[in-house]
Design an enzyme around this catalytic site. Structure first.
Site, mmCIF file in Angstrom:
data_model
loop_
_atom_site.group_PDB
_atom_site.id
_atom_site.type_symbol
_atom_site.label_atom_id
_atom_site.label_comp_id
_atom_site.label_asym_id
_atom_site.label_seq_id
_atom_site.Cartn_x
_atom_site.Cartn_y
_atom_site.Cartn_z
ATOM 1 N N VAL A 71 10.362 -9.129 5.578
ATOM 2 C CA VAL A 71 9.691 -7.934 5.061
ATOM 3 C C VAL A 71 9.517 -6.894 6.175
ATOM 4 O O VAL A 71 9.882 -5.716 6.017
ATOM 5 C CB VAL A 71 8.304 -8.324 4.497
ATOM 6 N N ILE A 72 8.964 -7.329 7.304
ATOM 7 C CA ILE A 72 8.631 -6.366 8.363
ATOM 8 C C ILE A 72 9.903 -5.794 8.990
ATOM 9 O O ILE A 72 10.004 -4.589 9.233
ATOM 10 C CB ILE A 72 7.711 -7.036 9.414
ATOM 11 N N ARG A 77 5.186 -14.246 11.937
ATOM 12 C CA ARG A 77 3.883 -14.202 12.599
ATOM 13 C C ARG A 77 3.297 -15.606 12.625
ATOM 14 O O ARG A 77 3.639 -16.449 11.808
ATOM 15 C CB ARG A 77 2.947 -13.236 11.845
ATOM 16 N N VAL A 111 10.484 -11.801 13.824
ATOM 17 C CA VAL A 111 10.863 -13.147 13.354
ATOM 18 C C VAL A 111 9.682 -13.891 12.741
ATOM 19 O O VAL A 111 9.697 -15.111 12.634
ATOM 20 C CB VAL A 111 11.490 -13.970 14.499
ATOM 21 N N HIS A 149 5.154 8.157 -22.349
ATOM 22 C CA HIS A 149 6.515 8.655 -22.181
ATOM 23 C C HIS A 149 6.469 10.081 -21.672
ATOM 24 O O HIS A 149 5.655 10.857 -22.161
ATOM 25 C CB HIS A 149 7.271 8.620 -23.513
ATOM 26 N N GLY A 192 15.679 -10.405 12.462
ATOM 27 C CA GLY A 192 14.904 -10.876 11.316
ATOM 28 C C GLY A 192 14.983 -9.901 10.155
ATOM 29 O O GLY A 192 14.527 -8.758 10.272
ATOM 30 N N ALA A 193 15.586 -10.346 9.038
ATOM 31 C CA ALA A 193 15.658 -9.508 7.823
ATOM 32 C C ALA A 193 14.545 -9.904 6.870
ATOM 33 O O ALA A 193 14.757 -10.046 5.661
ATOM 34 C CB ALA A 193 17.024 -9.647 7.163
ATOM 35 N N ALA A 245 -2.449 -8.871 3.267
ATOM 36 C CA ALA A 245 -3.813 -8.363 3.403
ATOM 37 C C ALA A 245 -4.655 -8.662 2.165
ATOM 38 O O ALA A 245 -5.802 -9.117 2.260
ATOM 39 C CB ALA A 245 -3.763 -6.858 3.665
HETATM 40 P P1 FAD Z 1 -5.839 -9.682 10.941
HETATM 41 O O1 FAD Z 1 -5.592 -8.439 10.201
HETATM 42 O O2 FAD Z 1 -4.829 -10.128 11.934
HETATM 43 O O3 FAD Z 1 -7.263 -9.516 11.608
HETATM 44 C C1 FAD Z 1 -7.816 -10.470 12.430
HETATM 45 C C2 FAD Z 1 -8.863 -9.808 13.301
HETATM 46 O O4 FAD Z 1 -9.563 -10.798 14.007
HETATM 47 C C3 FAD Z 1 -8.265 -8.880 14.340
HETATM 48 O O5 FAD Z 1 -8.957 -7.664 14.312
HETATM 49 C C4 FAD Z 1 -8.489 -9.618 15.662
HETATM 50 O O6 FAD Z 1 -8.711 -8.740 16.762
HETATM 51 C C5 FAD Z 1 -9.747 -10.400 15.350
HETATM 52 N N1 FAD Z 1 -9.894 -11.623 16.122
HETATM 53 C C6 FAD Z 1 -9.003 -12.634 16.282
HETATM 54 N N2 FAD Z 1 -9.536 -13.628 17.019
HETATM 55 C C7 FAD Z 1 -10.806 -13.241 17.321
HETATM 56 C C8 FAD Z 1 -11.853 -13.848 18.055
HETATM 57 N N3 FAD Z 1 -11.719 -15.048 18.602
HETATM 58 N N4 FAD Z 1 -13.006 -13.162 18.186
HETATM 59 C C9 FAD Z 1 -13.157 -11.931 17.624
HETATM 60 N N5 FAD Z 1 -12.210 -11.324 16.927
HETATM 61 C C10 FAD Z 1 -11.042 -11.971 16.761
HETATM 62 N N6 FAD Z 1 0.299 -7.108 4.337
HETATM 63 C C11 FAD Z 1 0.243 -6.585 3.105
HETATM 64 O O7 FAD Z 1 -0.459 -7.137 2.247
HETATM 65 N N7 FAD Z 1 0.916 -5.442 2.789
HETATM 66 C C12 FAD Z 1 1.697 -4.800 3.687
HETATM 67 O O8 FAD Z 1 2.300 -3.779 3.375
HETATM 68 C C13 FAD Z 1 1.779 -5.328 4.999
HETATM 69 N N8 FAD Z 1 2.522 -4.698 5.943
HETATM 70 C C14 FAD Z 1 2.534 -5.198 7.216
HETATM 71 C C15 FAD Z 1 3.292 -4.518 8.167
HETATM 72 C C16 FAD Z 1 3.330 -4.984 9.468
HETATM 73 C C17 FAD Z 1 4.139 -4.241 10.506
HETATM 74 C C18 FAD Z 1 2.581 -6.145 9.824
HETATM 75 C C19 FAD Z 1 2.580 -6.647 11.239
HETATM 76 C C20 FAD Z 1 1.820 -6.818 8.885
HETATM 77 C C21 FAD Z 1 1.804 -6.356 7.566
HETATM 78 N N9 FAD Z 1 1.074 -7.006 6.568
HETATM 79 C C22 FAD Z 1 1.050 -6.502 5.297
HETATM 80 C C23 FAD Z 1 0.316 -8.249 6.840
HETATM 81 C C24 FAD Z 1 -1.167 -7.943 6.996
HETATM 82 O O9 FAD Z 1 -1.340 -7.020 8.027
HETATM 83 C C25 FAD Z 1 -1.908 -9.242 7.289
HETATM 84 O O10 FAD Z 1 -1.638 -10.176 6.266
HETATM 85 C C26 FAD Z 1 -3.410 -9.011 7.358
HETATM 86 O O11 FAD Z 1 -3.740 -8.062 8.336
HETATM 87 C C27 FAD Z 1 -4.126 -10.328 7.646
HETATM 88 O O12 FAD Z 1 -5.506 -10.115 7.636
HETATM 89 P P2 FAD Z 1 -6.500 -11.021 8.451
HETATM 90 O O13 FAD Z 1 -7.838 -10.404 8.280
HETATM 91 O O14 FAD Z 1 -6.310 -12.433 8.079
HETATM 92 O O15 FAD Z 1 -6.041 -10.923 9.973
HETATM 93 P P1 AMP Z 2 9.519 -13.108 8.046
HETATM 94 O O1 AMP Z 2 8.989 -14.481 8.375
HETATM 95 O O2 AMP Z 2 9.586 -12.774 6.585
HETATM 96 O O3 AMP Z 2 8.864 -12.025 8.856
HETATM 97 O O4 AMP Z 2 11.048 -13.127 8.510
HETATM 98 C C1 AMP Z 2 11.465 -13.447 9.814
HETATM 99 C C2 AMP Z 2 12.969 -13.693 9.784
HETATM 100 O O5 AMP Z 2 13.468 -13.836 11.122
HETATM 101 C C3 AMP Z 2 13.353 -14.973 9.038
HETATM 102 O O6 AMP Z 2 14.195 -14.634 7.972
HETATM 103 C C4 AMP Z 2 14.084 -15.804 10.104
HETATM 104 O O7 AMP Z 2 15.178 -16.508 9.569
HETATM 105 C C5 AMP Z 2 14.560 -14.752 11.105
HETATM 106 N N1 AMP Z 2 14.814 -15.291 12.455
HETATM 107 C C6 AMP Z 2 14.040 -16.133 13.167
HETATM 108 N N2 AMP Z 2 14.601 -16.419 14.385
HETATM 109 C C7 AMP Z 2 15.780 -15.739 14.444
HETATM 110 C C8 AMP Z 2 16.844 -15.607 15.429
HETATM 111 N N3 AMP Z 2 16.804 -16.236 16.605
HETATM 112 N N4 AMP Z 2 17.898 -14.813 15.140
HETATM 113 C C9 AMP Z 2 17.954 -14.148 13.953
HETATM 114 N N5 AMP Z 2 17.000 -14.238 12.991
HETATM 115 C C10 AMP Z 2 15.922 -15.010 13.214
#
Ligand code: FAD
Ligand code: AMP
Length: 480
Positions: free
Chosen positions: A190-191, A281, A279, A453, A187-188, A329
């Site tokens: 963001v993550i 979320r 790939v 600047h 998967g290319a 986020a």
């Molecule tokens: P979450 O952060 O997933 O929080 C949900 C919470 O609900 C969790 O703590 C979970 O335990 C809890 N929960 C779930 N179900 C229940 C339940 N039934 N009862 C009680 N608790 C529950 N976003 C950005 O904007 N900038 C970035 O740079 C960025 N980098 C990222 C890097 C990575 C590696 C990843 C994986 C994600 C990144 N994101 C980034 C995405 C960002 O983390 C998410 O968009 C954001 O966390 C979503 O917030 P949320 O509150 O909707 O859900």
């Molecule tokens: P994102 O949804 O931005 O995190 O990107 C996930 C990426 O994974 C997308 O660009 C998809 O096209 C790619 N992807 C999903 N399934 C596969 C797979 N089986 N092989 C290679 N790339 C994949």
């Protein structure tokens, strides 16, 4: 009378912000969170603070410093030898940052009088929340308003089942204790690009396998093309049109995995020491809702909401990654604030057209508004202004001059419709345009504004001037 004015389920950036805001507005608020630490204490902050935005940026910053120390200093006349990396120390620092921030949310709950309820929440009918705590004890609470903020989890795909050691998801890739020699990233997106960059900078040979032929299809393609060039130069081996179809874990002492993928030439195989599956979320909603609670989900599991995050049931809202829109986020946090304000009786809305998006590679890639491809598809006539960082005095002084600022403005009204940046501090530079665009800026307005600047933001100024052929520090293109 209900137990609470508001119960929030989930304490990620969408949920905890909603809870704090609701309490600040005088509503009696509780927030249910299932995440606990080794001492069974609740952990707030969700994916963002624990396994997402913050830890990934901590490792991106550490690995960037390592890369700079390894081969970025000579040009400044600074000689450094024997640069080494202590991976466990780097991971431990990341964990310290995470702990500090998650602990900070607990503190914010306290000062804002948000009641934390530890356990797994489920919405029952009639606005009752059932909470199962970590000993299996079940309690129920009622509220006049419920905010669902359960977030998302990584998608798993059948060809590459996670074993938690060799094949991992983004969370596992934040925990490697040594630099893998050969690392595969599926998967290319963001993550994938961020995590691939971390380990590539530390010395791993990184191959990114992406099923789709286009690179970063959601990004303005002029910027995406530049990004691919720069990332490839940095050492990422990005294979487009490469769909992973199978994997086999190596047997015996030599740990690793053989990955099978198909590209335009047919079936191919690659061996890796570690494989990160990035790939995408999916919303975590399957156990959140009782069958009779009345809240609807779509075919992919997202909770169905309107522009104000209402589920259509009186007093029941959903925000963040568990609803439509970009999984970011800040998008979830702003939805949380909006919903809290609506519950408190205020008029509130969110401008979904101006949510900035950043990829924290180096250089950063940041955008707000429409891409050139979107404007073309919509038949909107526009003018383009581009300014390369190679012509920025500040970027050259910092030896960080890859990339450009691109501004798109309506051909008739000059209103800025999009800003796309690849370059140093792109996230912060694009944010200046988010503010300006929120106030319906024209390119001319930006052009008439005074910029410091020498600063990187001068590239934004010049790109805005270039929209109408008025740039000073580059040759102006003919107006299109
Ligand atoms: P979450 O952060 O997933 O929080 C949900 C919470 O609900 C969790 O703590 C979970 O335990 C809890 N929960 C779930 N179900 C229940 C339940 N039934 N009862 C009680 N608790 C529950 N976003 C950005 O904007 N900038 C970035 O740079 C960025 N980098 C990222 C890097 C990575 C590696 C990843 C994986 C994600 C990144 N994101 C980034 C995405 C960002 O983390 C998410 O968009 C954001 O966390 C979503 O917030 P949320 O509150 O909707 O859900
Ligand atoms: P994102 O949804 O931005 O995190 O990107 C996930 C990426 O994974 C997308 O660009 C998809 O096209 C790619 N992807 C999903 N399934 C596969 C797979 N089986 N092989 C290679 N790339 C994949």
């Amino acid at each position: 009378m209900a137990d609470y004015d508001v119960i929030v389920i989930g304490a990620g950036p969408a949920g905890y912000v909603a809870a704090i805001k609701a309490s600040q507005l005088g509503l009696k608020t509780a927030c249910v969170e299932k995440w606990i630490d080794e001492q069974s204490k609740p952990v707030y902050g969700g994916t963002c603070l624990n396994t997402g935005c913050i830890p990934s940026k901590a490792l991106l910053d550490s690995s960037h410093k390592f890369a700079e120390a390894s081969h970025g200093f000579e040009v400044h006349g600074i000689q450094v030898s024997n640069v080494g990396i202590d991976v466990p120390a780097m991971i431990a620092r990341k964990e310290k940052v995470v702990k500090q921030l998650t602990g900070g949310i607990a503190g914010l709950f306290k000062v804002n009088k948000v009641e934390g309820i530890s356990g797994t929440g489920k919405l029952l009918k009639n606005k009752i929340v059932e909470v199962t705590d970590h000993d299996g004890k079940v309690l129920t609470f009622s509220a006049d308003n419920i905010i669902l903020a359960s977030g998302s989890v990584p998608i798993e795909i059948p060809p590459t089942p996670l074993d938690g050691e060799v094949i991992v998801d983004s969370t596992g890739a934040l925990e490697f204790q040594e630099v893998p020699k050969r690392l595969g990233v599926i998967g290319a997106g963001v993550i994938g690009l961020e995590l691939g960059s971390v380990w590539s900078r530390l010395g791993a040979e990184v191959v990114v396998l992406e099923a789709v032929d286009a690179f970063l299809p959601m990004v303005d393609q002029q910027i995406a093309k530049e990004a691919k060039k720069i990332l490839t130069k940095q050492g990422l081996d990005i294979r487009l049109g490469a769909k992973v179809t199978a994997s086999t874990l190596k047997k015996g002492k030599a740990k690793g995995v053989t990955v099978t993928f198909e590209d335009s030439e047919g079936e191919k195989k690659e061996d890796f020491d570690k494989l990160i599956v990035c790939v995408g979320r999916r919303p975590l909603t399957e156990t959140l809702l009782s069958d009779d609670c009345g809240v609807e989900t779509d075919e992919r599991g997202f909770i169905v909401v309107d522009d104000h995050c209402s589920t259509g049931l009186a007093g029941i809202y959903a925000v963040g990654d568990s609803v439509r829109g970009p999984m970011l986020a800040h998008k979830g946090s702003e939805e949380g604030v909006m919903v809290a304000e609506i519950i408190a009786g205020q008029k509130a809305s969110l401008n979904y057209d101006l949510i900035p998006n950043v990829i924290y590679t180096h250089p950063e890639i940041a955008a707000v508004g429409k891409t050139e491809e979107q404007l073309k598809a919509e038949g909107v006539k526009y003018n383009t202004g581009v300014f390369p960082f190679a012509a920025s005095g500040r970027a050259l002084a910092a030896n960080d001059s890859d990339g450009m600022v691109k501004i798109l403005a309506d051909a008739e009204t000059d209103r800025v419709l999009g800003c796309h940046i690849i370059g140093p501090s792109a996230a912060d530079l694009a944010q200046t345009m988010v503010v300006a665009m929120e106030f319906s800026t024209s390119a001319e307005d930006i052009g008439m504004t005074v910029f410091s600047h020498p600063a990187l933001c001068e590239a934004v100024h010049e790109a805005a001037l270039a929209v109408n052929g008025h740039a000073i520090h580059i040759a102006n293109r003919k107006k299109r």
